[in-house]
Structure formats: structure tokens, C-alpha cells
Scaffold this motif. Structure first.
Motif, PDB file in Angstrom:
ATOM      1  N   SER A   1      -8.899  -8.495   2.189  1.00 57.31           N
ATOM      2  CA  SER A   1      -8.297  -8.569   3.522  1.00 57.31           C
ATOM      3  C   SER A   1      -8.097  -7.176   4.113  1.00 57.31           C
ATOM      4  N   GLY A   2      -7.998  -6.169   3.242  1.00 57.42           N
ATOM      5  CA  GLY A   2      -7.803  -4.791   3.698  1.00 57.42           C
ATOM      6  C   GLY A   2      -6.396  -4.481   4.145  1.00 57.42           C
ATOM      7  N   LYS A   3      -5.461  -5.402   3.976  1.00 54.81           N
ATOM      8  CA  LYS A   3      -4.100  -5.218   4.490  1.00 54.81           C
ATOM      9  C   LYS A   3      -3.300  -4.165   3.736  1.00 54.81           C
ATOM     10  N   CYS A   4      -3.744  -3.817   2.526  1.00 60.49           N
ATOM     11  CA  CYS A   4      -3.032  -2.799   1.741  1.00 60.49           C
ATOM     12  C   CYS A   4      -3.535  -1.391   2.022  1.00 60.49           C
ATOM     13  N   GLY A   5      -4.623  -1.269   2.781  1.00 57.16           N
ATOM     14  CA  GLY A   5      -5.235   0.041   2.945  1.00 57.16           C
ATOM     15  C   GLY A   5      -5.958   0.442   1.666  1.00 57.16           C
ATOM     16  N   LYS A   6      -6.265   1.695   1.514  1.00 55.78           N
ATOM     17  CA  LYS A   6      -6.998   2.175   0.350  1.00 55.78           C
ATOM     18  C   LYS A   6      -6.084   2.238  -0.865  1.00 55.78           C
ATOM     19  N   LEU A   7      -6.502   1.599  -1.948  1.00 57.90           N
ATOM     20  CA  LEU A   7      -5.763   1.629  -3.202  1.00 57.90           C
ATOM     21  C   LEU A   7      -6.626   2.267  -4.283  1.00 57.90           C
ATOM     22  N   SER A   8      -6.050   3.191  -5.028  1.00 59.15           N
ATOM     23  CA  SER A   8      -6.794   3.833  -6.112  1.00 59.15           C
ATOM     24  C   SER A   8      -6.451   3.241  -7.468  1.00 59.15           C
ATOM     25  N   ASN A   9      -5.390   2.458  -7.526  1.00 57.70           N
ATOM     26  CA  ASN A   9      -4.909   1.929  -8.796  1.00 57.70           C
ATOM     27  C   ASN A   9      -4.685   0.425  -8.654  1.00 57.70           C
ATOM     28  N   TYR A  10      -5.708  -0.358  -8.972  1.00 54.98           N
ATOM     29  CA  TYR A  10      -5.577  -1.796  -8.797  1.00 54.98           C
ATOM     30  C   TYR A  10      -6.412  -2.553  -9.824  1.00 54.98           C
ATOM     31  N   SER A  11      -6.025  -3.803 -10.057  1.00 57.19           N
ATOM     32  CA  SER A  11      -6.772  -4.700 -10.939  1.00 57.19           C
ATOM     33  C   SER A  11      -6.985  -6.021 -10.222  1.00 57.19           C
ATOM     34  N   VAL A  12      -8.152  -6.608 -10.416  1.00 53.58           N
ATOM     35  CA  VAL A  12      -8.486  -7.893  -9.796  1.00 53.58           C
ATOM     36  C   VAL A  12      -8.169  -9.016 -10.780  1.00 53.58           C
ATOM     37  N   ILE A  13      -7.466 -10.030 -10.286  1.00 53.57           N
ATOM     38  CA  ILE A  13      -7.094 -11.170 -11.119  1.00 53.57           C
ATOM     39  C   ILE A  13      -7.708 -12.445 -10.542  1.00 53.57           C
ATOM     40  N   GLU A  14      -7.693 -13.502 -11.348  1.00 51.42           N
ATOM     41  CA  GLU A  14      -8.198 -14.797 -10.919  1.00 51.42           C
ATOM     42  C   GLU A  14      -7.182 -15.877 -11.274  1.00 51.42           C
ATOM     43  N   GLY A  15      -7.154 -16.926 -10.467  1.00 52.52           N
ATOM     44  CA  GLY A  15      -6.237 -18.013 -10.711  1.00 52.52           C
ATOM     45  C   GLY A  15      -6.410 -18.616 -12.095  1.00 52.52           C
ATOM     46  N   PHE A  16      -5.282 -18.850 -12.776  1.00 60.01           N
ATOM     47  CA  PHE A  16      -5.212 -19.491 -14.087  1.00 60.01           C
ATOM     48  C   PHE A  16      -5.800 -18.648 -15.217  1.00 60.01           C
ATOM     49  N   ASN A  17      -6.027 -17.350 -14.968  1.00 62.72           N
ATOM     50  CA  ASN A  17      -6.453 -16.422 -16.017  1.00 62.72           C
ATOM     51  C   ASN A  17      -5.303 -15.480 -16.342  1.00 62.72           C
ATOM     52  N   ARG A  18      -4.760 -15.604 -17.538  1.00 61.35           N
ATOM     53  CA  ARG A  18      -3.568 -14.854 -17.929  1.00 61.35           C
ATOM     54  C   ARG A  18      -3.859 -13.364 -18.107  1.00 61.35           C
TER      55      ARG A  18
ATOM     56  N   GLY B   1       0.808  -1.217   0.000  1.00 63.97           N
ATOM     57  CA  GLY B   1       0.000   0.000   0.000  1.00 63.97           C
ATOM     58  C   GLY B   1       0.839   1.265   0.000  1.00 63.97           C
ATOM     59  N   PRO B   2       1.773   1.421   0.953  1.00 68.06           N
ATOM     60  CA  PRO B   2       2.594   2.633   0.973  1.00 68.06           C
ATOM     61  C   PRO B   2       3.371   2.867  -0.324  1.00 68.06           C
ATOM     62  N   LEU B   3       3.942   1.800  -0.893  1.00 66.45           N
ATOM     63  CA  LEU B   3       4.721   1.956  -2.128  1.00 66.45           C
ATOM     64  C   LEU B   3       3.815   2.322  -3.296  1.00 66.45           C
ATOM     65  N   SER B   4       2.666   1.668  -3.385  1.00 68.47           N
ATOM     66  CA  SER B   4       1.742   1.951  -4.479  1.00 68.47           C
ATOM     67  C   SER B   4       1.209   3.376  -4.403  1.00 68.47           C
ATOM     68  N   ARG B   5       0.832   3.804  -3.208  1.00 66.76           N
ATOM     69  CA  ARG B   5       0.257   5.138  -3.057  1.00 66.76           C
ATOM     70  C   ARG B   5       1.286   6.234  -3.319  1.00 66.76           C
ATOM     71  N   LYS B   6       2.491   6.048  -2.836  1.00 67.69           N
ATOM     72  CA  LYS B   6       3.507   7.097  -2.972  1.00 67.69           C
ATOM     73  C   LYS B   6       3.946   7.294  -4.425  1.00 67.69           C
ATOM     74  N   PHE B   7       4.016   6.198  -5.178  1.00 70.32           N
ATOM     75  CA  PHE B   7       4.544   6.284  -6.541  1.00 70.32           C
ATOM     76  C   PHE B   7       3.504   5.918  -7.602  1.00 70.32           C
ATOM     77  N   ASP B   8       2.239   5.793  -7.190  1.00 70.47           N
ATOM     78  CA  ASP B   8       1.136   5.476  -8.098  1.00 70.47           C
ATOM     79  C   ASP B   8       1.453   4.255  -8.964  1.00 70.47           C
ATOM     80  N   ILE B   9       1.838   3.179  -8.311  1.00 69.15           N
ATOM     81  CA  ILE B   9       2.154   1.931  -9.005  1.00 69.15           C
ATOM     82  C   ILE B   9       0.915   1.036  -8.981  1.00 69.15           C
TER      83      ILE B   9
END
Length: 254
Positions: free
Chosen positions: A86-103, A67-75
Motif C-alpha cells: 500500500s506504501g502507507k508506511c513510506g520507505k522501511l529498511s527493517n521489515y519482514s513479510v508475513i502470511e496469514g496462519f503462518n506462525r 513508518g516514522p516510529l520504525s525509522r526513528k528508532f529502527d524498530i
């Protein structure tokens, strides 16, 4: 050229870098922001060069710095829904959801999330394909499945968990409940499990082998290196160790 490096590997923090000429991906970030930046500098990587952070699962030694690295550098962060919830990353504004075995594709790197048995919400590991080379990152799993074996065949590089020696774990100081968790089917791979997996998939394609997530309490790097090299008939020095403090420097998958 596909290459790999590690910021560190073990129960105190994990982070792996995968890179080509076009893209640089971080798999997990289990260190503080300050420590992550320090370790990136050692590998001559600036945070702005990171195209994505991939999450394997939500345990603190893999996710605390995401979370801190993503937020600071918009990664951008890529993660299964379970890990995000799980909420362990805190609030993320830039994310994508993936699924197992989906490329999916990041730059010129083809990424395949591999669903694995581990005691987390929706854990996965990853298979990377670029420049006609395949590299698998396979840590934090208590057992392996037929699907995993098939995917690892013909890999050119493999970062593989060798977490514990079974005798050291069961005769060591951990509470019995923790021993059961670590040594159970949803815990961590032992040396002997890793060797059996290697023996079932190894062929002439595999040129780069890195033992990772080695327990400081229940294992020994020399033991891992010696037992793995002997079992697969490799020179001792060809089995690379991912260290907790230093990880390992850039290695080409060739």
C-alpha cells in the motif's frame, strides 16, 4: 507473564502493546510520532524497548505512525505483503513479510497472524501465545469465519471489536454508502456480532475481555459493557473498555 495495554482504540487512532519479561510488541500505530511517544510514556514504555511493530492493515487509523516510529528508532516492522505494498508506511529498511496462519516468533512470544474479512489489501489480526497463555487481538473485521471461531476457543484473553450498535448506525448521520461499508461483511463488527462470536467461543479459560474500536458516533461504551456482560453472564466491571483517548493500562492475561 503475558500482559496487554492500549495507547488508544477507535477511528482516530489505534495501537496495542503485548509484552512478556523478554519481549514487547506493538500492534499497529495510528497516531503521530509525537502523540505515540506521549502515550508510550504514560505506559512507562520507551521506544527502544519495542522489539517489533506488527501491522494489521493499511488504514490510516492503524498505520499512520508506523513508518516514522520504525525509522526513528529502527524498530522492525512485520506485515503482510499486501499491507506493505500500500506504501502507507513510506520507505522501511527493517521489515519482514508475513502470511496469514503462518506462525513466527518474537522473543518468547509465539505469533499467529489470522486472515480476516475486512476492506483492505491483505488484513490480518493476531493470536499471541506466551507463558502458557493465549491472547487474541481481533479488531477491524466485518464478519467472522469458522477458522476464527476455532482459534479463539480456549483463549485466556481477548481484545474484541465492538464497533457499532446497528440501530445507531443505520439511524445515524453517516451517508448511506458509509453505513453500507461499516455494516457490511468487510466492514466492522457490531455489538450483536461480537456477542454472537463470544457466545460461540466462551469457556472457563477466558478471564480477560476487552471491548475495542468502539465508534464515537455509532456506539456507547456503557451500552457495549452492559450488553456484552449481560449476554455472557459476566459482572459488568469485568468487561474492560478500550478508550480512544486513554486506551487502557497494563493488564495481565492470567
Amino acid at each position: 507473564m503475558l500482559k496487554v495495554a492500549s495507547l488508544g482504540s477507535g477511528s482516530k487512532g489505534n495501537s496495542t502493546l503485548i509484552a512478556t519479561e523478554e519481549a514487547t510488541i506493538m500492534v499497529d500505530c495510528g497516531f503521530t510520532l509525537k502523540e505515540t511517544l506521549k502515550r508510550l510514556e504514560r505506559l512507562n514504555v520507551v521506544p527502544s524497548a519495542l522489539d517489533a511493530i506488527l501491522i494489521t492493515h493499511e488504514h490510516q487509523d492503524h498505520i499512520s505512525g508506523v513508518g516514522p516510529l520504525s525509522r526513528k528508532f529502527d524498530i522492525p516492522v512485520w506485515s503482510t505483503r499486501g499491507s506493505l505494498l500500500s506504501g502507507k508506511c513510506g520507505k522501511l529498511s527493517n521489515y519482514s513479510v508475513i502470511e496469514g496462519f503462518n506462525r513466527f516468533i518474537i522473543g518468547d512470544i509465539d505469533v499467529l497472524p489470522i486472515s480476516v474479512p475486512h476492506d483492505a489489501r491483505e488484513p490480518c489480526q493476531y493470536l499471541f501465545n506466551a507463558d502458557d497463555k493465549k491472547l487474541a487481538v481481533l479488531t477491524d473485521l466485518g464478519s467472522y469465519t469458522p477458522e476464527i471461531i476455532e482459534l479463539l476457543k480456549s483463549c485466556d484473553g481477548l481484545l474484541l471489536e465492538c464497533n457499532h450498535d446497528e440501530d445507531m448506525l443505520w439511524n445515524g448521520p453517516y451517508p448511506y454508502s458509509l453505513k453500507q461499508r461499516v455494516g457490511g461483511p468487510l466492514g466492522h463488527m457490531s455489538n450483536s456480532q461480537a456477542i454472537k462470536l463470544l457466545q460461540s467461543i466462551i469457556d472457563d479459560n477466558l478471564k480477560l475481555l476487552i471491548a475495542s474500536h468502539i465508534s464515537e458516533q455509532n456506539n456507547c461504551p456503557d451500552l457495549v459493557q452492559r450488553s456484552v456482560a449481560t449476554a455472557i453472564d459476566w459482572p459488568l466491571g469485568d468487561v474492560i473498555i478500550a478508550e480512544q483517548d486513554k486506551g487502557f493500562d497494563w493488564l495481565a492475561v492470567s
